[in-house]
Design a protein around this motif. Sequence first.
Motif: not given
Length: 432
Positions: A340-360
């Motif tokens: 929650l504290s880092q919410g501004q760094h992630f897309p707004a539609e993502l809920t807090p939790g663990r994610y795997v990011r794939l970047s192209v």
Amino acid sequence: MLRTLNTFAVDLMSIPCVEDLFWYVAQNVVGKLGFVDCVIYQANEAQSELTQVAAWGEKNPYGRNIINPLVIPFGRGITGQVAQSRKPIIVDDLLNGVDYIADTEPARSEICVPLICAGRIAGVIDSEHPDFAAFGEPELEILSTVAAMTSAKLELLAETERSQRRYEDLVIAHTQLTRETKNRKALEAKLFEARKQDAIGRLAGRFAHEFNNLLTVIAGNIELLELDAPDVGAQDSLQDARSASERGAQLIRDMLAFAQRTRLVPETLDLNGAVSDFCQDSERLLSRQVQQNLARDLWPISVDPAALENMLLALTLNGIEAMPEDGTLTITTQNIFHTLSQGQHFPAELTPGRYVRLSVTDHGNGIAAEHLTQIFDPFFTTKTVGEGTGLGLSMVMGVMRQSGGTVTVHSEVSHGSTFDLYFPAVTDTAQW
């Protein structure tokens, strides 16, 4: 004396704070008016006690430092009585006064005048003398004049401080209002975008289903005609019709993917392995070097393998087309913990939790700012007619949202683009 008071009146305007004012009065005013010493006490906010804040003479051998300042309650001693009564006092013989509070240097006579600011006791100016009856009406008039001028400056400093606080409060309020206005506009823009995507999705889904029914009839009839067509020319025409039908079917699948109405069969898999296999299998098709920066100990994800391959193909082809001459395409994977504290760094539609990011990432032409809000819309493309359908990125967005994640883009003209896909990590890995 008049010269000292005139100088004091002129210098008052440039004294910046209460501390400087008290020391100036003690050293440069009272000290030059014939008084042997001077001590200035400041009252606390509760109007209950006085504290030494400035001194001149034998009681102040340390410059502008008060060592162990004397604290006197209101009503105690001569100084405390002046603070309580708000009236000046002259004592001719301290030896006969039971209220005398001895300071570092014994004295015989004393004079005290109050500092009154905005109806409150701001402090007391006190002077002692070793001789009997050293103070009279002239000294009282002089010290009262100094006290009045000092009190006036204290009121001016207090008003200046209040004005500064009001100004700072206004700045804070304006900043908060500006921030809230920007947040409201941003939320309104996101709501509009969500409603637009939902409306387009419903329309695309309805259209795709209807058009798919037509394609089914067309494809079926083509198969029947192929069985009956005797000559090669007819077979070639039917093959062109079949190819067009298959292309239309693929467009329908992409539209259904954008509308989040495609049938996904998710599997728990290792994204690193899927990326490596894709790059190896598609090496000839891509005709461009693909650099892989794959994180170690990557969390498993749940995704439809075929849909993942289609998304990788769409994004890599998009990146290669953005680099017509040369350039390296990079695929990166990373574990992301969204709090929650880092919410501004992630897309707004993502809920807090663990994610795997794939970047192209490509280093191509980049995307103009006015197009960034449209690139995921179905059929939007900056290519010329016949070079693209504008459904590739729409398909990626639909599959990612249907899989519980999302996709974002960061781009700058002439510097390239990065597409970030956020996959929810599989939390139960007991069988992994």
